[in-house]
Structure formats: structure tokens, C-alpha cells
Design an enzyme around this catalytic site. Structure first.
Site, PDB file in Angstrom:
ATOM      1  N   LYS A 145       0.837  -1.209   0.000  1.00 20.79           N
ATOM      2  CA  LYS A 145       0.000   0.000   0.000  1.00 20.79           C
ATOM      3  C   LYS A 145       0.866   1.252   0.000  1.00 20.79           C
ATOM      4  O   LYS A 145       0.691   2.149  -0.831  1.00 20.79           O
ATOM      5  CB  LYS A 145      -0.922   0.009   1.222  1.00 20.79           C
ATOM      6  CG  LYS A 145      -1.879   1.199   1.257  1.00 20.79           C
ATOM      7  CD  LYS A 145      -2.524   1.391   2.612  1.00 20.79           C
ATOM      8  CE  LYS A 145      -1.583   2.110   3.556  1.00 20.79           C
ATOM      9  NZ  LYS A 145      -2.233   2.528   4.821  1.00 20.79           N
ATOM     10  N   ASP A 163      -6.182   0.728   0.780  1.00 23.39           N
ATOM     11  CA  ASP A 163      -6.263   1.041   2.203  1.00 23.39           C
ATOM     12  C   ASP A 163      -7.628   0.600   2.731  1.00 23.39           C
ATOM     13  O   ASP A 163      -8.409  -0.056   2.023  1.00 23.39           O
ATOM     14  CB  ASP A 163      -5.993   2.521   2.451  1.00 23.39           C
ATOM     15  CG  ASP A 163      -7.136   3.429   2.004  1.00 23.39           C
ATOM     16  OD1 ASP A 163      -8.075   2.948   1.325  1.00 23.39           O
ATOM     17  OD2 ASP A 163      -7.096   4.631   2.333  1.00 23.39           O
TER      18      ASP A 163
END
Length: 257
Positions: A145, A163
Site C-alpha cells: 500500500k 487502504d
């Protein structure tokens, strides 16, 4: 002209995806229509962490774990001023770093990661932030991420930032049944054009923060309501829904509705 989501509503539960009847091509077309609609809704969608170079974005993203971007942006000016380079982080005193980032939570582990990150950058990458995904994920505190945030926003390299908002919304939109972040990333990558990956992430995250809230989404004024199989999870009455819309784009969003 590319189509966007129609400005009308379905009955809750009537969307083909909600009935398990959506085809693969139908899902792809819907995902891209959602992306185009959100582009109109959030023309200024962007990373909400403040930064001026790749190292600052990398550090800010590491700090953003388990806290808000607003909170991170409150502490980074002093942090960036004191530690402007990877070498500065590599030689930093842990206690001093902890004090600067204490309010972001988990400050001891984050401080340790920032120092280790600086040391790794100096030792393996000449003090510069690497661009390759496989290199970025070797840095302390950096997963896929964070790597995609840095690649997409500091280097202009397309990537999907999976996320918590992104995971929640693609599930609510029924764009994938996957629950593992890496599998979600690959599933959405197959729906959205590669050049749109970074911006699609921003738009979905903006949408999750401003309209499609976890507990009570503003369904009645949602610009992608017709394309959402979960329409009805929040109030469908426009007046009731409008009270739930937040963010600086609120007037723009309600104007579109």
C-alpha cells in the site's frame, strides 16, 4: 462521449450484482463508469498527505498507519525540517523522533521504522527513495500500500492503493469478493485501465471519506447510486442524505445530485 452513472436510483436490492447476476463484462463496464463519475465528482482528488519530495511522502505514509492524514500533516513540518534527508533519519536519535511523532500513535515502532528506513536507503539505495515496488517493500514499515502511494504520487507510476477505505468501498460496490489486500489489488487492476489506477484509488478514498461512510452512507445523494448494489445501506431520501456529506467538495457534490 464516455458514459457516466445515470442520475437515478434503483430499488434497494435490485441491482444485478446484488442478485449475483452480473456478468464479468458488466462488472468491468460498471467499474469504469464509476471511475468516470467519481472523476467528475472529485476533480481535485489527490493524496491528502502533505509532501514536497519522495522521501517526505514515504515518511508521511509510514506515519499514517492507524491514524488520520490530518494528524500526520500536523507533525510532519517539524519532522521534515529536522530530518531532510535519508542520512538524517539514519543518524537520528530514537527518543527525539518519538517525541516529534508521538501524537500519531504507535510512535515507538514508527520511530524505529523511520530510522531503519533511513539506514536502509543509505546502505542500499544511495540515500534515494527507489522506484521499484520490490525495492520499496524491503524498507522498514513499507508494504505494498505504502509503495503504491509513493510510486503513484511521487513518481507518477500507476498503482492501486488498497487502504481500509478502498477495501470497504470495493466490497460495498461488489467489484470483487476478495478480502486479501493483494488479491483485491489484482482483481481491481483487471477492471480499471492501468493509467487510471492511481486516480481511481484517490477517487474511491475521497468517496469513502466524504459520501460513502462506513456506518451510514449518504445514499440519497450519491453520484454512483445507480451503479451501487448496496444502495439503501444509508438513507435514500436526498434531504436526509445531504446532511451526511462532508468535506470541502460538499456544495459541488450536492449540486451534482
Amino acid at each position: 462521449m464516455s458514459s457516466t452513472t445515470p442520475k437515478k436510483h434503483r430499488r434497494p436490492g435490485s441491482h444485478p450484482a446484488a442478485k449475483g447476476a452480473e456478468t464479468d463484462i458488466g462488472r468491468t463496464r460498471r467499474a469504469r463508469r464509476i471511475n468516470r463519475t467519481l472523476a467528475e465528482t472529485f476533480p481535485d482528488a489527490h493524496a491528502e498527505l502533505d509532501f514536497s519530495n519522495p522521501l517526505e511522502l514515504l515518511v508521511a505514509t509510514v506515519l499514517s498507519a492507524q491514524t488520520t492524514d490530518v494528524r500526520v500533516n500536523m507533525v510532519t513540518p517539524a519532522l521534515f525540517a529536522k530530518y531532510p534527508t535519508a542520512h538524517a533519519y539514519a543518524e537520528a536519535d530514537q527518543t527525539e523522533v518519538e517525541e516529534l511523532i508521538r501524537s500519531t500513535g504507535f510512535y515507538r515502532s514508527k520511530a524505529k521504522n523511520l530510522i531503519g528506513l533511513g539506514q536502509k536507503l543509505v546502505a542500499d539505495f544511495g540515500g534515494e527513495v527507489p522506484t521499484k515496488l520490490e525495492d520499496l517493500v524491503t524498507l522498514p514499515g513499507v508494504g505494498r500500500k505504502t509503495a503504491h502511494v509513493v510510486r503513484g504520487n511521487a513518481f507518477g507510476m500507476p498503482g492501486l492503493t488498497v487502504d481500509t477505505h478502498f477495501q470497504r468501498l470495493v466490497k460495498r460496490l461488489m467489484l470483487t469478493e476478495e478480502t486479501d489486500p493483494v488479491k483485491i489489488e489484482h482483481a481491481i487492476a483487471g477492471l480499471i485501465e492501468r493509467r487510471e489506477w492511481t486516480m481511481f484509488s484517490h477517487r474511491i478514498i475521497f468517496h469513502g471519506r466524504r459520501i460513502c461512510h462506513a456506518r451510514k452512507p449518504a445514499c440519497g445523494v450519491c453520484p454512483i447510486a445507480f451503479d451501487c448494489p448496496s444502495f439503501g445501506a444509508g438513507p435514500t431520501d436526498p434531504e436526509a442524505a445531504s446532511d451526511l456529506v462532508t468535506g470541502p467538495e460538499r456544495d459541488h457534490i450536492l449540486g451534482l445530485a
